[in-house]
Design an enzyme around this catalytic site. Structure first.
Site, PDB file in Angstrom:
ATOM      1  N   VAL A 228      18.352 -10.171  20.883  1.00 55.53           N
ATOM      2  CA  VAL A 228      18.374  -9.828  19.640  1.00 55.53           C
ATOM      3  C   VAL A 228      19.732  -9.368  19.051  1.00 55.53           C
ATOM      4  O   VAL A 228      20.286  -9.830  18.097  1.00 55.53           O
ATOM      5  CB  VAL A 228      17.340  -8.591  19.300  1.00 55.53           C
TER       6      VAL A 228
ATOM      7  N   LYS B 168       9.389   0.118  18.152  1.00 54.43           N
ATOM      8  CA  LYS B 168       8.026   0.336  18.132  1.00 54.43           C
ATOM      9  C   LYS B 168       7.388   1.643  18.642  1.00 54.43           C
ATOM     10  O   LYS B 168       7.000   2.569  18.173  1.00 54.43           O
ATOM     11  CB  LYS B 168       7.130  -0.482  17.797  1.00 54.43           C
TER      12      LYS B 168
ATOM     13  N   GLU C 167      12.046  -2.400   9.675  1.00 53.27           N
ATOM     14  CA  GLU C 167      11.051  -3.376   9.577  1.00 53.27           C
ATOM     15  C   GLU C 167      10.752  -4.488  10.849  1.00 53.27           C
ATOM     16  O   GLU C 167       9.530  -4.991  11.151  1.00 53.27           O
ATOM     17  CB  GLU C 167      11.436  -4.407   8.506  1.00 53.27           C
TER      18      GLU C 167
ATOM     19  N   GLY D 215      10.226 -15.312  26.697  1.00 51.81           N
ATOM     20  CA  GLY D 215      10.702 -14.143  26.294  1.00 51.81           C
ATOM     21  C   GLY D 215      10.089 -13.531  25.146  1.00 51.81           C
ATOM     22  O   GLY D 215      10.674 -12.709  24.497  1.00 51.81           O
TER      23      GLY D 215
ATOM     24  N   ASP E 158       1.598  -2.013  22.844  1.00 56.69           N
ATOM     25  CA  ASP E 158       2.352  -2.480  21.644  1.00 56.69           C
ATOM     26  C   ASP E 158       1.631  -2.653  20.185  1.00 56.69           C
ATOM     27  O   ASP E 158       2.367  -2.032  19.244  1.00 56.69           O
ATOM     28  CB  ASP E 158       2.912  -3.744  22.116  1.00 56.69           C
TER      29      ASP E 158
ATOM     30  N   LYS F  45       2.335  -0.327  16.770  1.00 52.61           N
ATOM     31  CA  LYS F  45       2.547  -1.060  15.266  1.00 52.61           C
ATOM     32  C   LYS F  45       1.577  -0.710  14.492  1.00 52.61           C
ATOM     33  O   LYS F  45       1.670  -0.252  13.274  1.00 52.61           O
ATOM     34  CB  LYS F  45       2.669  -2.708  15.746  1.00 52.61           C
TER      35      LYS F  45
ATOM     36  N   GLY G  10      10.447 -12.713  19.864  1.00 52.78           N
ATOM     37  CA  GLY G  10      11.566 -13.483  20.054  1.00 52.78           C
ATOM     38  C   GLY G  10      12.708 -13.055  19.397  1.00 52.78           C
ATOM     39  O   GLY G  10      12.646 -12.239  18.451  1.00 52.78           O
TER      40      GLY G  10
END
Lengths: 419, 419
Positions: free
Chosen positions: B20, B102, B126, B184, B198, B202, B300
């Site tokens: 990223v 997150k 975001e 990934g 996870d 969120k 990703g």
């Protein structure tokens, strides 16, 4: 946006009490937390029975426009000329305005933006594009940078409803149109829908918020579904395609934008495949995020009212469009220099103008109908006389843009090689 | 949001240079119009070869945090504890912060909101929810009123990728997980994905922006796909369902919110059906607009970088979350008082606890596996010992909420009638 501790109380003057206006009235009554109330409603036909107290109504626009306690005008009438007067007068009275009138907005966008700036007052119109889908707001706020590669969408619920009824349920065009009108998805003048005028109005609005482009709807190549032929449906079925009316804007390699409203064959893996009946769907493509897809009801009273309500809700926090791409960057430019893959079908009697094509890829002819597929220079479509007429239908093929630079260069070189 | 004539120039201190971070670096270099440049990158492993000048990197966080010319910290590291230090220190230095973490955000939301307020500085994230889909921004800005009826979504790309590989391609669970890791899409600790951690992180973030609810992830009922059995896939196929892991929050008749992360059978007409592989999809339901659906890549490097970029872009205009539902209204409350339709499958040896059900609707048993479907009080799920364990899988049925008031009342009366 700075943190404000105070929400604005909205006192609304409403123009129009059709299905959208009436459901808005009802929801505001049922939702006191919104702190928004309708003080007066201006209507055209006082003789109609209304489901609200009689003293709420007037037929005199000035009662609303000159009332200084009214700080928001919501304009939900059909007549774009009357709407133009109402909206521009309201803005000049420094009242915030919410409108659903895409024809008005698309036709006067530059002037309306100037009025907002001059009188320093918000003008919101999310409901004018894809009703319940917050596409304008997302283009304004979230895709506010120049990585936006393209936007394409089914933006007219009425034509999509008709296409669904024809292709999925085997109805005739006339029956499908009647049903759309009965369900309240069609404009009072259905030609606005079926000839792509409504869609191109919406595309005009989207272009401003996506790319800072101010265009006139009449300058953008567009057609609707009025000339589609049953043979086109047969072709679609053979290939596993569906036909959708798409409004599109795509950034080309040189940064300029190609934009138009045309029917297109869509493949089975397209998200547009799942957009049926009065629903709308918009795909936004950005450099990094790939494609994102937004889907929701695009026509009907309640979905439209919901977008109006979100605009009202945003006004409580003094939200306004900033037209960032127009103001802060170099607005993009429209271009006609692009090649498209198209399908053209026509009556046997009509001779296809081969010289319109750069390359012809497929050809078929029988007693009833002929068709040809190939690559065409977009500029050819500016002359509508040869393709936009009864008994001829032009439909984009899937992946219509010829984006391969080598191929584009080769096509430019080989130009007219096939004629 | 008032009209500003000046965009802020962003000087960025970046933590983390994984996929990223690196793609963000590249895009910012290629897009000078964004007026954002990375001044320094803090990394953990200086020995790794990097595709950027060596003097860009440091291993000392303080170099970034104490540099007064850096006005934005972008935090893209894996370690939530280190991220907590970085983010809270940066905010207290009055630097704007963008984070994709997150776990950090869900675990410290109340404190992080207080820090933003105290130091009057924006904190945007975001990318922490559904990567490329602007769901937080839309909940914050567009669904900023109390007409929001519910939100449900496939929010974890990794589990959705695995489910797709298992159910569509017939892969084994282990092979599918390996492939997700190879591509990934999985967290470095895959149990965070597959056990629903996870997703519940969120959901915690979504609850704050959708309903002003501040909850702890561990307090929200959740599971993942770790206990699904091949017999569940067979059941799904027989019924024409697919299994998806959904995070959901739904407003009940009394205004309270039911929220959880559980696998659910989805029917053929569900938009979730078209969400495959690493894609995410979120359905937002509002009183008027019906359901709206947002779809895009949820995992990703590039999709995550795209959301980070949109946050950076918004910072140029001083955008910040206002947490309107938390600050200006009465935040909603979570409730366990709801009935759900569920499917429970288990090994033959295990005796299903019938008394857990209000009503049993279907029952099947064979050598390999038993299953039962019926209505359950949500509160039963608070005790996870009987359903959240290997060899038992609990999956919501389609239309799981028992919303019919009469039926709910009758169920309450008939309680235990089936045991």
């Amino acid at each position: 946006m700075s943190i404000q501790n105070q929400q604005k109380k909205l006192t609304i003057g409403l123009f129009g009490f059709g299905v959208v206006g009436e459901s808005l009235y009802r929801v505001l009554q049922e939702t006191p937390t919104l702190q928004a109330s309708i003080k007066k409603v201006c209507i055209k036909h006082p003789e109609k029975k209304r489901s609200a107290p009689e003293n709420l109504f007037t037929t005199d626009p000035e009662v609303l426009l000159s009332d200084s306690s009214i700080n928001v005008i919501v304009e939900l009438i059909d007549d774009a000329d009357a709407a133009y007067y109402i909206v521009s007068k309201a803005l000049s009275e420094r009242k915030a305005v919410v409108s659903a009138n895409k024809k008005l907005i698309a036709g006067h966008l530059e002037e309306l933006i100037a009025l907002q700036k001059h009188f320093d007052v918000p003008f919101l119109y999310e409901s004018a594009c894809c009703a319940s889908i917050p596409v304008i707001r997302n283009l304004e706020e979230y895709y506010d940078n120049d990585l936006l590669q393209g936007i394409s969408g089914i933006v007219n619920g009425s034509t999509n409803y008709i296409l669904t009824k024809i292709f999925d349920e085997g109805k005739s065009y006339d029956d499908a149109l009647l049903q759309a009108q009965y369900e309240g998805f069609a404009e009072s003048d259905p030609s606005l829908d079926v000839e792509g005028v409504d869609a191109v109005n919406k595309l005009t609005i989207l272009l401003a918020h996506a790319y800072g482009i101010l265009a006139f709807p009449s300058d953008i190549v567009h057609t609707g579904i009025q000339n589609l032929h049953s043979a086109d449906a047969v072709y679609a079925k053979e290939k596993g395609y569906q036909i959708k009316l798409l409004a599109q804007a795509k950034k080309l390699v040189d940064g300029r934008i190609s934009a138009f409203v045309l029917p297109q064959f869509v493949k089975g893996d397209s998200q547009f495949r799942n957009v049926q009946n009065e629903y709308n769907g918009v795909t936004i493509e950005s450099s990094l995020a790939d494609r994102q897809f937004f889907y929701g009801k695009g026509a009907g009273g309640y979905p439209t009212a919901s977008a109006v309500l979100s605009d009202l809700s945003a006004l409580r926090y003094d939200y306004r469009y900033e037209y960032k791409k127009l103001r802060y960057g170099l607005p993009a430019e429209l271009t006609d220099e692009v090649y498209l893959r198209v399908y053209l079908s026509f009556d046997k009697l009509f001779q296809v103008q081969n010289e319109r094509f750069e390359r012809i890829e497929e050809w078929s002819s029988n007693e009833r109908r002929c068709h040809v597929t190939g690559v065409i220079k977009f500029a050819q479509l500016l002359d509508t006389s040869w393709w936009k007429k009864p008994n001829t239908s032009l439909i984009l093929l899937p992946d219509a843009f010829v984006t391969d630079v080598t191929e584009t260069a080769r096509l430019a070189e080989e130009e007219l090689a096939f004629v």
